[in-house]
Design a protein around this motif. Structure first.
Motif, PDB file in Angstrom:
ATOM      1  N   PRO A 177       0.797  -1.233   0.000  1.00  0.00           N
ATOM      2  CA  PRO A 177       0.000   0.000   0.000  1.00  0.00           C
ATOM      3  C   PRO A 177       0.828   1.281   0.000  1.00  0.00           C
ATOM      4  O   PRO A 177       0.525   2.216  -0.740  1.00  0.00           O
ATOM      5  CB  PRO A 177      -0.831  -0.121   1.285  1.00  0.00           C
ATOM      6  CG  PRO A 177      -0.883  -1.584   1.575  1.00  0.00           C
ATOM      7  CD  PRO A 177       0.419  -2.137   1.097  1.00  0.00           C
ATOM      8  N   VAL A 178       1.877   1.326   0.831  1.00  0.00           N
ATOM      9  CA  VAL A 178       2.664   2.559   0.939  1.00  0.00           C
ATOM     10  C   VAL A 178       3.357   2.872  -0.379  1.00  0.00           C
ATOM     11  O   VAL A 178       3.407   4.028  -0.830  1.00  0.00           O
ATOM     12  CB  VAL A 178       3.683   2.454   2.092  1.00  0.00           C
ATOM     13  CG1 VAL A 178       4.578   3.690   2.122  1.00  0.00           C
ATOM     14  CG2 VAL A 178       2.962   2.295   3.424  1.00  0.00           C
ATOM     15  N   ALA A 180       2.441   1.918  -3.452  1.00  0.00           N
ATOM     16  CA  ALA A 180       1.427   2.353  -4.422  1.00  0.00           C
ATOM     17  C   ALA A 180       1.010   3.791  -4.164  1.00  0.00           C
ATOM     18  O   ALA A 180       0.846   4.594  -5.104  1.00  0.00           O
ATOM     19  CB  ALA A 180       0.218   1.428  -4.343  1.00  0.00           C
ATOM     20  N   LEU A 181       0.848   4.116  -2.908  1.00  0.00           N
ATOM     21  CA  LEU A 181       0.460   5.485  -2.540  1.00  0.00           C
ATOM     22  C   LEU A 181       1.513   6.490  -2.996  1.00  0.00           C
ATOM     23  O   LEU A 181       1.197   7.541  -3.567  1.00  0.00           O
ATOM     24  CB  LEU A 181       0.257   5.559  -1.025  1.00  0.00           C
ATOM     25  CG  LEU A 181      -0.401   6.812  -0.458  1.00  0.00           C
ATOM     26  CD1 LEU A 181      -1.206   6.456   0.796  1.00  0.00           C
ATOM     27  CD2 LEU A 181       0.650   7.844  -0.082  1.00  0.00           C
ATOM     28  N   LEU A 182       2.807   6.181  -2.773  1.00  0.00           N
ATOM     29  CA  LEU A 182       3.889   7.089  -3.155  1.00  0.00           C
ATOM     30  C   LEU A 182       3.964   7.242  -4.669  1.00  0.00           C
ATOM     31  O   LEU A 182       4.194   8.353  -5.185  1.00  0.00           O
ATOM     32  CB  LEU A 182       5.225   6.573  -2.605  1.00  0.00           C
ATOM     33  CG  LEU A 182       5.387   6.620  -1.083  1.00  0.00           C
ATOM     34  CD1 LEU A 182       6.702   5.967  -0.669  1.00  0.00           C
ATOM     35  CD2 LEU A 182       5.331   8.056  -0.574  1.00  0.00           C
ATOM     36  N   VAL A 183       3.775   6.132  -5.396  1.00  0.00           N
ATOM     37  CA  VAL A 183       3.807   6.203  -6.857  1.00  0.00           C
ATOM     38  C   VAL A 183       2.670   7.083  -7.368  1.00  0.00           C
ATOM     39  O   VAL A 183       2.868   7.950  -8.229  1.00  0.00           O
ATOM     40  CB  VAL A 183       3.719   4.784  -7.470  1.00  0.00           C
ATOM     41  CG1 VAL A 183       3.483   4.873  -8.989  1.00  0.00           C
ATOM     42  CG2 VAL A 183       4.986   4.002  -7.185  1.00  0.00           C
ATOM     43  N   ALA A 215      -4.269  -0.481  -7.633  1.00  0.00           N
ATOM     44  CA  ALA A 215      -4.816   0.701  -8.292  1.00  0.00           C
ATOM     45  C   ALA A 215      -5.471   1.638  -7.279  1.00  0.00           C
ATOM     46  O   ALA A 215      -5.333   2.865  -7.366  1.00  0.00           O
ATOM     47  CB  ALA A 215      -5.833   0.282  -9.355  1.00  0.00           C
ATOM     48  N   ILE A 216      -6.172   1.071  -6.302  1.00  0.00           N
ATOM     49  CA  ILE A 216      -6.792   1.904  -5.256  1.00  0.00           C
ATOM     50  C   ILE A 216      -5.715   2.618  -4.450  1.00  0.00           C
ATOM     51  O   ILE A 216      -5.836   3.810  -4.141  1.00  0.00           O
ATOM     52  CB  ILE A 216      -7.676   1.042  -4.344  1.00  0.00           C
ATOM     53  CG1 ILE A 216      -8.907   0.547  -5.110  1.00  0.00           C
ATOM     54  CG2 ILE A 216      -8.105   1.826  -3.106  1.00  0.00           C
ATOM     55  CD1 ILE A 216      -9.754  -0.434  -4.338  1.00  0.00           C
ATOM     56  N   GLY A 217      -4.632   1.917  -4.108  1.00  0.00           N
ATOM     57  CA  GLY A 217      -3.546   2.552  -3.366  1.00  0.00           C
ATOM     58  C   GLY A 217      -2.949   3.718  -4.119  1.00  0.00           C
ATOM     59  O   GLY A 217      -2.696   4.799  -3.555  1.00  0.00           O
ATOM     60  N   ALA A 218      -2.722   3.526  -5.433  1.00  0.00           N
ATOM     61  CA  ALA A 218      -2.174   4.617  -6.238  1.00  0.00           C
ATOM     62  C   ALA A 218      -3.176   5.766  -6.371  1.00  0.00           C
ATOM     63  O   ALA A 218      -2.803   6.947  -6.390  1.00  0.00           O
ATOM     64  CB  ALA A 218      -1.788   4.090  -7.616  1.00  0.00           C
ATOM     65  N   ALA A 219      -4.480   5.421  -6.465  1.00  0.00           N
ATOM     66  CA  ALA A 219      -5.503   6.469  -6.547  1.00  0.00           C
ATOM     67  C   ALA A 219      -5.554   7.285  -5.263  1.00  0.00           C
ATOM     68  O   ALA A 219      -5.745   8.509  -5.291  1.00  0.00           O
ATOM     69  CB  ALA A 219      -6.867   5.844  -6.833  1.00  0.00           C
ATOM     70  N   LEU A 220      -5.377   6.617  -4.115  1.00  0.00           N
ATOM     71  CA  LEU A 220      -5.298   7.360  -2.848  1.00  0.00           C
ATOM     72  C   LEU A 220      -4.104   8.302  -2.863  1.00  0.00           C
ATOM     73  O   LEU A 220      -4.186   9.440  -2.392  1.00  0.00           O
ATOM     74  CB  LEU A 220      -5.201   6.384  -1.673  1.00  0.00           C
ATOM     75  CG  LEU A 220      -6.404   5.483  -1.399  1.00  0.00           C
ATOM     76  CD1 LEU A 220      -6.148   4.615  -0.164  1.00  0.00           C
ATOM     77  CD2 LEU A 220      -7.671   6.298  -1.212  1.00  0.00           C
TER      78      LEU A 220
END
Length: 558
Positions: A177-178, A180-183, A215-220
């Motif tokens: 998650p972390v 994906a979030l940073l990307v 995808a949800i992690g990156a969207a966040l």
């Protein structure tokens, strides 16, 4: 992975599709800002009595103009004008986040086949339509078509990636998650468009190249990345702009930190709502659920949010006012002429109150001031000239945009009022100073009785000017008509002063002729100021509030 970097067609397709997507979004947003700016301005000014209406309004405005940044720009202007409180703006910003989910929902539907027909329809509208509004709608349709076409180009370019194990491995790593979030945050900050990030994620998820959770992690992360863009855009702007950007940032960051640990659960809920196996629709629903739930949880805390940002970004002394520098003339507003004209009106009101202060304080210097005070009075016009020049330059830049007939008429009125205010300042700093220098050269002493008569006339002129500026700032046509209605009173006072002057002309006093000349000269200058004041009031009265100077607001401080 080296094959991926060496694949020219893949990268030109991906970057070209992204360029078309961003260009289309820009066309769409610009056209909708121009065609809906006045209506959105009026709605935001009137429909924020409670938090729920604020949320719905923020969502609706953002869904129409396809840009939360445009909504934020509107809010900054209204907070500055006193039309809206900071707490009211928090609810609208929360709603703006929901409005952005409309873009994701539209992109998730596989309607890219409509892209070129939409471009064709939009071009036809621009070529055939005579009405400017329909031409703008045509441009908006072109923009939306290019958005869909860019999505199709990116989708086609990315389809070979399913054959590269290295790429699939990299995408699998985003299940953390972390990471994906940073990307997502980094890419959004780079391209300065959360819609572009969402579009690419929808393409990747739809082709099975990216899991729904990743995808949800990156969207966040994109929700945080768009805040970085907003904060950078607010740098150096008025405090209201910084506060609005900070509200957006705090709201999004708090929501992301709360949700990042529940991405699997969010993915399950979104998958249950979306059609079976449709990860693209699942991502769109996750995006919507995230923003709607955040709003429902935090809507009760709009007042604490407002107090927090006001504490983090306190007011500072208006140090630029002494330099005659503009405070509200933000060049970023020029693409939304309705709001740019509001900004110019606020600056003109600010100029007006400054000149009204000059008029209020001029009498003692004019009647008995020494030369050093006259020099200081003359110098007060320099900041006025600088601010007036900045306003005229800004309105000139607005005039180069595509304006509606109502906006063009309003621009002419604003220039007229600004010029009248600047001319009043010239009368104070030039005409009064020259007359007073003659008074000193002639060694004239104005009698106490004459001072009282002139002082009453001056007080009425100063009150009229302040009333005209107040009517201009608030768009109060009735107040403007009251100022214009003072004409009879001022004429009567003028006759009284003239009779008093004739009586004093025969008095036993030295240099009576020179004294009479200077007294009449001062009254004539004040009368000319009142004439210009009535002209300012006429501009407001004739506008009748429909296309007035500013949205109706609370009366300004004195």
């Amino acid at each position: 992975m080296r094959d991926i970097f060496a694949n020219f067609e893949l990268w030109t397709g991906l970057l070209g599709g992204l360029a078309l997507f961003l260009f289309g979004m820009d066309l769409l947003t610009r056209a909708l800002k121009r065609v809906t700016g006045d209506r959105m301005r009026a709605l935001l000014a009137r429909l924020t009595e409670n938090r729920l209406k604020g949320v719905l309004l923020g969502a609706g405005v953002t869904a129409v103009v396809q840009s939360s940044s445009v909504t934020t720009v509107l809010l900054v202007g209204f907070i500055s004008a006193g039309v809206m409180t900071m707490a009211q703006s928090v609810a609208v910003i929360m709603g703006a986040n929901i409005g952005t989910t409309v873009t994701a929902q539209i992109l998730a539907f596989k309607i890219t086949t409509l892209a070129l027909p939409m471009v064709t329809l939009g071009v036809a509208a621009m070529l055939i339509a005579k009405d400017r509004v329909w031409q703008e709608y045509g441009q908006a349709v072109i923009g939306l078509g290019l958005v869909f076409y860019g999505m199709a180009v990116m989708s086609d370019a990315m389809s070979p990636l399913a054959q590269y194990p290295g790429f699939l491995s990299a995408m699998a790593s985003l299940d953390a998650p972390v990471l994906a979030l940073l990307v997502g945050a980094g890419f959004t900050a780079l391209v300065q468009s959360s819609s572009a990030t969402t579009g690419i994620l929808i393409v990747l998820a739809g082709q099975g190249l990216l899991s729904l959770e990743a995808a949800i992690g990156a969207a966040l992360g994109a929700n945080i990345g768009t805040c970085i863009t907003a904060l950078l855009a607010a740098t150096g702007k008025p405090r209201e702009a910084v506060r609005a950007a900070l509200v957006h940032t705090l709201f999004n960051v708090a929501g992301v930190l709360a949700w990042v640990w529940f991405i699997p659960q969010l993915a399950l809920v979104a998958s249950a709502i979306a059609p079976a196996g449709d990860s693209a629709r699942g991502l769109a629903w996750a995006h919507t659920i995230f923003n709607v739930v955040n709003m429902l949880v935090l809507i009760g805390f709009t007042a604490p949010f407002a107090r927090l940002v006001e504490w983090l970004v306190p007011d500072r002394p208006d140090v630029v006012d002494a330099e005659g520098s503009p405070k509200f003339l933000d060049r970023a507003l020029l693409d939304t002429p309705a709001i740019a004209l509001d900004a110019a009106a606020r600056e003109i009101a600010r100029l007006g109150y400054r000149v009204a202060g000059m008029v209020e304080s001029v009498l003692p210097v004019a009647i008995e001031g020494p030369r050093v005070k006259l020099d200081a009075l003359a110098a007060t016009d320099k900041p006025v000239d600088r601010l007036h020049a900045a306003i005229v330059d800004y309105l000139g830049a607005v005039s180069l945009r595509r304006l509606s007939p109502e906006q063009s008429s309003r621009l002419v009125r604003l220039i007229s009022v600004a010029n009248d205010i600047e001319q009043i300042a010239d009368m104070v700093a030039r005409d009064v100073v020259i007359s007073s220098q003659k008074r000193l050269d002639d060694r004239v002493l104005v009698s106490t009785a004459t001072r009282r008569v002139i002082a009453r006339f001056h007080a009425e002129v100063a009150a009229a000017l302040h009333g005209a500026i107040e009517a201009f700032e608030t768009g109060d046509a009735e107040r403007a008509r009251q100022v214009r209605g003072m004409k009879g009173t001022m004429r009567a006072m003028g006759r009284e002063i003239a009779l008093h002057g004739i009586e004093r002309l025969t008095a036993e006093a030295p240099r009576r002729v020179q004294t009479y000349t200077r007294e009449v000269e001062l009254v004539e200058i004040l009368d000319d100021i009142f004439r210009l004041t009535r002209r300012i009031a006429r501009e407001v009265a004739e506008a009748e509030g429909a296309n007035g100077t500013l949205p109706a607001s609370e009366p300004p401080p004195g």
